[in-house]
Design an enzyme around this catalytic site. Structure first.
Site, PDB file in Angstrom:
ATOM      1  N   THR A  80      -4.946 -18.965  19.235  1.00 15.32           N
ATOM      2  CA  THR A  80      -5.698 -20.220  19.366  1.00 15.32           C
ATOM      3  C   THR A  80      -4.736 -21.299  19.869  1.00 15.32           C
ATOM      4  OG1 THR A  80      -5.284 -20.919  17.085  1.00 15.32           O
ATOM      5  CG2 THR A  80      -7.251 -19.588  17.468  1.00 15.32           C
TER       6      THR A  80
ATOM      7  N   GLU B  50       7.186 -13.965  19.035  1.00 19.08           N
ATOM      8  CA  GLU B  50       8.040 -14.108  20.230  1.00 19.08           C
ATOM      9  C   GLU B  50       7.417 -15.043  21.272  1.00 19.08           C
ATOM     10  OE1 GLU B  50      11.233 -12.164  20.925  1.00 19.08           O
ATOM     11  OE2 GLU B  50      11.206 -13.933  22.190  1.00 19.08           O
TER      12      GLU B  50
ATOM     13  N   VAL C 223       8.020 -19.298  21.648  1.00 16.02           N
ATOM     14  CA  VAL C 223       9.179 -20.013  22.214  1.00 16.02           C
ATOM     15  C   VAL C 223       9.568 -19.396  23.555  1.00 16.02           C
ATOM     16  CG1 VAL C 223      11.591 -20.685  21.860  1.00 16.02           C
ATOM     17  CG2 VAL C 223      10.056 -20.496  19.901  1.00 16.02           C
TER      18      VAL C 223
ATOM     19  N   GLY D 151      -1.716 -28.829  38.746  1.00 18.21           N
ATOM     20  CA  GLY D 151      -2.043 -28.095  37.523  1.00 18.21           C
ATOM     21  C   GLY D 151      -0.799 -27.637  36.764  1.00 18.21           C
TER      22      GLY D 151
ATOM     23  N   LYS E 273       9.310 -26.131  19.614  1.00 16.40           N
ATOM     24  CA  LYS E 273       9.926 -24.814  19.847  1.00 16.40           C
ATOM     25  C   LYS E 273      11.318 -24.741  19.213  1.00 16.40           C
ATOM     26  CE  LYS E 273       7.372 -24.234  24.173  1.00 16.40           C
ATOM     27  NZ  LYS E 273       7.396 -24.646  25.585  1.00 16.40           N
TER      28      LYS E 273
HETATM   29  N1  HSE Z   1       3.615 -27.047  28.286  1.00 13.92           N
HETATM   30  C1  HSE Z   1       4.571 -26.005  28.076  1.00 13.92           C
HETATM   31  C2  HSE Z   1       5.665 -26.095  29.144  1.00 13.92           C
HETATM   32  C3  HSE Z   1       3.868 -24.681  28.103  1.00 13.92           C
HETATM   33  O1  HSE Z   1       5.535 -26.868  30.087  1.00 13.92           O
HETATM   34  O2  HSE Z   1       6.674 -25.411  29.027  1.00 13.92           O
HETATM   35  C4  HSE Z   1       4.427 -23.614  27.235  1.00 13.92           C
HETATM   36  O3  HSE Z   1       4.559 -23.946  25.889  1.00 13.92           O
END
Ligand code: HSE
Length: 324
Positions: free
Chosen positions: A86, A136, A139, A194, A212
Site C-alpha cells: 500500500t 528490501e 530503501v 512525471g 529511508k
Molecule cells: N519519490 C522517490 C524518489 C521514489 O524519488 O526516489 C522512491 O521512494
C-alpha cells in the site's frame, strides 16, 4: 503450496502480479508452487480461485470485484505470506495490515516506508510469531542494501552508510549541474515528465530520504526516529552554487548519511569523480565497514517492475530453503 495475499493493488501491486504471471515457472522451480489467494485494496478485493490476469484487468477498469475491506481480508484469509504494497503514509494504516499478518504467524514482504515508524516493533512481533518481515523494497528500490547489511555484512561493523536515497532530487541536481538551469525550472520540467510528483515536497525537502535513512539506521541496530534526522532539502540550491563547486572539482548531491553519531540528510559537495556523483534518477550508497572496507552499490530507486522485482527477491529469500 505457498499461499500469498497481496494488500495494495496500485502500481507496485500490479507490477508484482505481472511478474508472478511472467516468471511463474522460474519462481516455482526455485521455491515451489505458489498461489495468490487474495488481493485487496481500497477499491475492494478478489478472493478464492481467480486468475491474476482477471484481477489486473478488473482493477484497470476501476475496482476489484468484491466488497471486502483489506483489513478484513488480512484478518480472515489463510495465507503464508502477505505482500503489503500500500502507499506510504507515516501513519498506522499499512502497519495495521502487517501486524495483522504477523500476529497470525504469516510473514510479510513490504515496500511500504511507513515501517520507519515501527520497524523494531514489527521485527519483534515477527520473531515472537516465528514469522519474517522482509523490506528490501523500502530503501533504494532495486538497489540491494537491506540484505547486504543483514546478511553479507552481518559480521562487519558498519561504520557509516551514506549516499543518494532519492531519485527525484538526484535527477533535479544532475540537470542543474549539466545545464546550469535554476531549481524551479528543472522541477517543473521534471513534474511535466512525471519524474517529480505534483506535490514534490516529500522529495525535495529531504523527507523521503530521511524516512529511508531511519529504516537503514534501525536495520543497522541504531535506534532512530524521523525526528532524529537533521534535514535540509535541495530547494535553496542555485546554479551559482553549482558553478563555484564545479570550478573546484565538486558537484552537489543530496546526501543521506547514518553513523552511530548522527543521521543527516543535506546537500553536500561531492567530488566530481566520486561514485556518489551519480547521475539521473539512480540511487547509490557507500557502506563503510571495519573489515570489508568500502562497498558501493547503485541501482534504480523506484519504478513499477524494479520495485516488484525486489518483492520477488524477498519472496525467494523467504522460501528458498524450503525445497533444499
Ligand atoms: N519519490 C522517490 C524518489 C521514489 O524519488 O526516489 C522512491 O521512494
Amino acid at each position: 503450496m505457498i499461499k500469498i495475499a497481496i494488500i495494495g493493488f496500485g502500481t507496485v501491486g500490479q507490477g508484482v502480479a505481472e511478474l508472478l504471471i511472467k516468471k511463474k515457472n522460474e519462481i516455482e522451480k526455485k521455491i515451489g508452487e505458489f498461489k495468490v489467494i487474495a488481493i485487496a485494496d481500497l477499491t475492494g478485493a478478489i478472493l478464492g480461485d481467480f486468475k491474476l490476469e482477471d484481477a489486473i484487468e478488473s482493477r484497470r477498469r476501476g475496482k476489484l470485484p468484491e466488497n471486502r475491506e483489506a483489513i478484513d481480508v488480512a484478518e480472515k484469509e489463510d495465507y503464508d505470506v502477505m505482500i503489503e504494497v500500500t502507499t506510504t503514509k507515516l501513519d498506522e494504516s499499512g502497519i495495521m495490515y502487517m501486524k495483522t499478518a504477523l500476529r497470525k504467524g504469516a510473514s510479510v514482504i513490504t515496500s511500504n516506508k511507513s515501517i520507519a515508524v515501527a520497524l523494531t516493533d514489527l521485527l519483534k512481533l515477527a520473531e515472537k510469531k516465528s514469522a519474517k518481515l522482509l523490506y528490501e523494497a523500502t530503501v533504494g528500490g532495486a538497489m540491494p542494501v537491506i540484505r547486504l547489511l543483514n546478511s553479507y555484512l552481518a559480521l562487519c561493523e558498519i561504520r557509516s552508510v551514506k549516499g543518494i536515497l532519492n531519485g527525484t532530487c538526484n535527477y533535479i541536481l544532475t540537470r542543474m549541474e549539466e545545464e546550469g538551469l535554476p531549481y524551479h525550472q528543472v522541477l517543473s520540467e521534471a513534474q511535466e515528465m512525471g519524474i517529480a510528483e505534483a506535490n514534490p515536497s516529500a522529495d525535495v525537502e529531504g523527507i523521503d530520504a530521511a524516512i529511508k535513512l531511519v529504516i537503514l539506521a534501525n536495520t543497522m541496530g541504531i535506534t532512530a526516529k524521523f525526528e532524529d534526522v537533521e534535514r535540509e532539502g535541495i530547494t535553496k540550491i542555485t546554479p551559482q552554487a553549482f558553478k563555484v563547486a564545479m570550478q573546484k572539482g565538486y558537484t552537489i548531491r543530496l546526501i543521506a548519511e547514518v553513523s552511530k553519531k548522527y543521521l543527516r540528510v543535506s546537500p553536500r559537495l561531492v567530488r566530481i569523480n566520486s561514485p556518489l556523483a551519480i547521475k539521473g534518477t539512480l540511487n547509490a550508497l557507500m557502506i563503510n565497514t571495519d573489515t570489508a572496507g568500502e562497498i558501493f552499490v547503485a541501482g534504480r530507486g523506484a519504478g513499477k517492475f524494479e520495485t516488484a522485482s525486489v518483492i520477488l527477491s524477498d519472496l525467494y529469500e523467504l522460501f528458498r530453503t524450503r525445497n533444499s
